[in-house]
Enzyme design. Structure first.
Site, PDB file in Angstrom:
ATOM      1  CG  MET A   1      -1.963   0.787   1.415  1.00  0.00           C
ATOM      2  SD  MET A   1      -1.542   2.425   2.061  1.00  0.00           S
ATOM      3  CE  MET A   1      -0.465   1.984   3.390  1.00  0.00           C
ATOM      4  N   PRO A   2       0.666   2.258  -0.828  1.00  0.00           N
ATOM      5  CG  PRO A   2       0.853   4.532  -1.228  1.00  0.00           C
ATOM      6  CD  PRO A   2       1.619   3.363  -0.793  1.00  0.00           C
ATOM      7  CE1 TYR A   3      -3.629  -1.525  -0.742  1.00  0.00           C
ATOM      8  CE2 TYR A   3      -2.042  -2.870  -1.935  1.00  0.00           C
ATOM      9  CZ  TYR A   3      -2.746  -2.586  -0.775  1.00  0.00           C
ATOM     10  OH  TYR A   3      -2.568  -3.357   0.356  1.00  0.00           O
TER      11      TYR A   3
ATOM     12  CG  HIS B   1       1.388  -3.112  -4.184  1.00  0.00           C
ATOM     13  ND1 HIS B   1       1.485  -4.475  -4.153  1.00  0.00           N
ATOM     14  CD2 HIS B   1       1.821  -2.687  -2.988  1.00  0.00           C
ATOM     15  CE1 HIS B   1       1.943  -4.864  -2.979  1.00  0.00           C
ATOM     16  NE2 HIS B   1       2.151  -3.792  -2.242  1.00  0.00           N
TER      17      HIS B   1
END
Lengths: 61, 61, 61, 61, 61, 61
Positions: B1-3, B40
């Site tokens: 995370m962050p995505y 990601h």
């Protein structure tokens, strides 16, 4: 409703997908109280070239 | 995370995708403080026939 | 188009969000060739109680 | 903006997709007040093997 | 199924949302042949600070 | 990766969410072979006024 989306790399067998939908549906129903018939599951397959972690693509590892 | 999900029309080269993942990961890490390894990125390609703006599809222009 | 969605835990400042949108837009435009004005960015904030890795929620760590 | 995503099983004709984008754009514009030109529609097709309701996949019915 | 997601800036009235769900459902059903009862619509509201076009946020305009 | 998103109406308890993340992670890991630590789950809560089936919102039933 609930609506579940599973994003994963392509390559699983049809049996794995079948079992994934069944088991995820049960997990969601049993923990949220939503009737089994209300649980929708969508599988979204990703190519290795379209996915990265830490800036490095799965296809470049 | 962050995505991060990037939806764009199909047609970019593999090198463009590689650079896109790298540069977006850096941009997110440097502005949010998230470690590079936690970022990601998923690329989702669209067909021209499956995308419209103002009701007119990219394939109909 | 392209459309970028950034899912991250809540808690960043307004300035961080402003810079995130700017830098991600530049990264996408420069690597895909899409004009800056065509790049849409959406930030989606998650609560720690609504996010898990390895079955353990961010709120339970 | 607004951004509309329509996830449906694959198999519709090109004409159906064209009409879907047009009609959904009009519906969103007329009810939200957003100008037609601001409404973006993305169609995402699903395979029957990647979609289930009640734990049973569309491909297994 | 089909599943429709509408992402838009927050601020519409309850009546607008009600009409949006109705009209989008009709548009999807009439163009794809899916029965009305099978069409699911989800509205996702965005804050102006969480949305940008061309790198400039709606809240900074 | 895999990334799982669960969209459901708001109102579940913190314990239900905790159990949901755990059980869904196990279901995905056991059926796809992905290590537990690689499974990311995101819960997205919907208001009744922002969700409809058959054109009728959950808040209007």
């Amino acid at each position: 409703m609930p609506y579940v989306t599973v994003k994963m790399l392509e390559g699983r067998t049809d049996e794995q997908k079948q079992e994934l939908c069944k088991r995820v549906t049960e997990a969601v129903s049993e923990t949220t109280g939503a009737p089994l018939g209300n649980v929708h599951v969508i599988i979204e397959e990703m190519k290795k070239s379209d996915h990265s972690v830490g800036g490095i693509r799965s296809s470049d590892k």
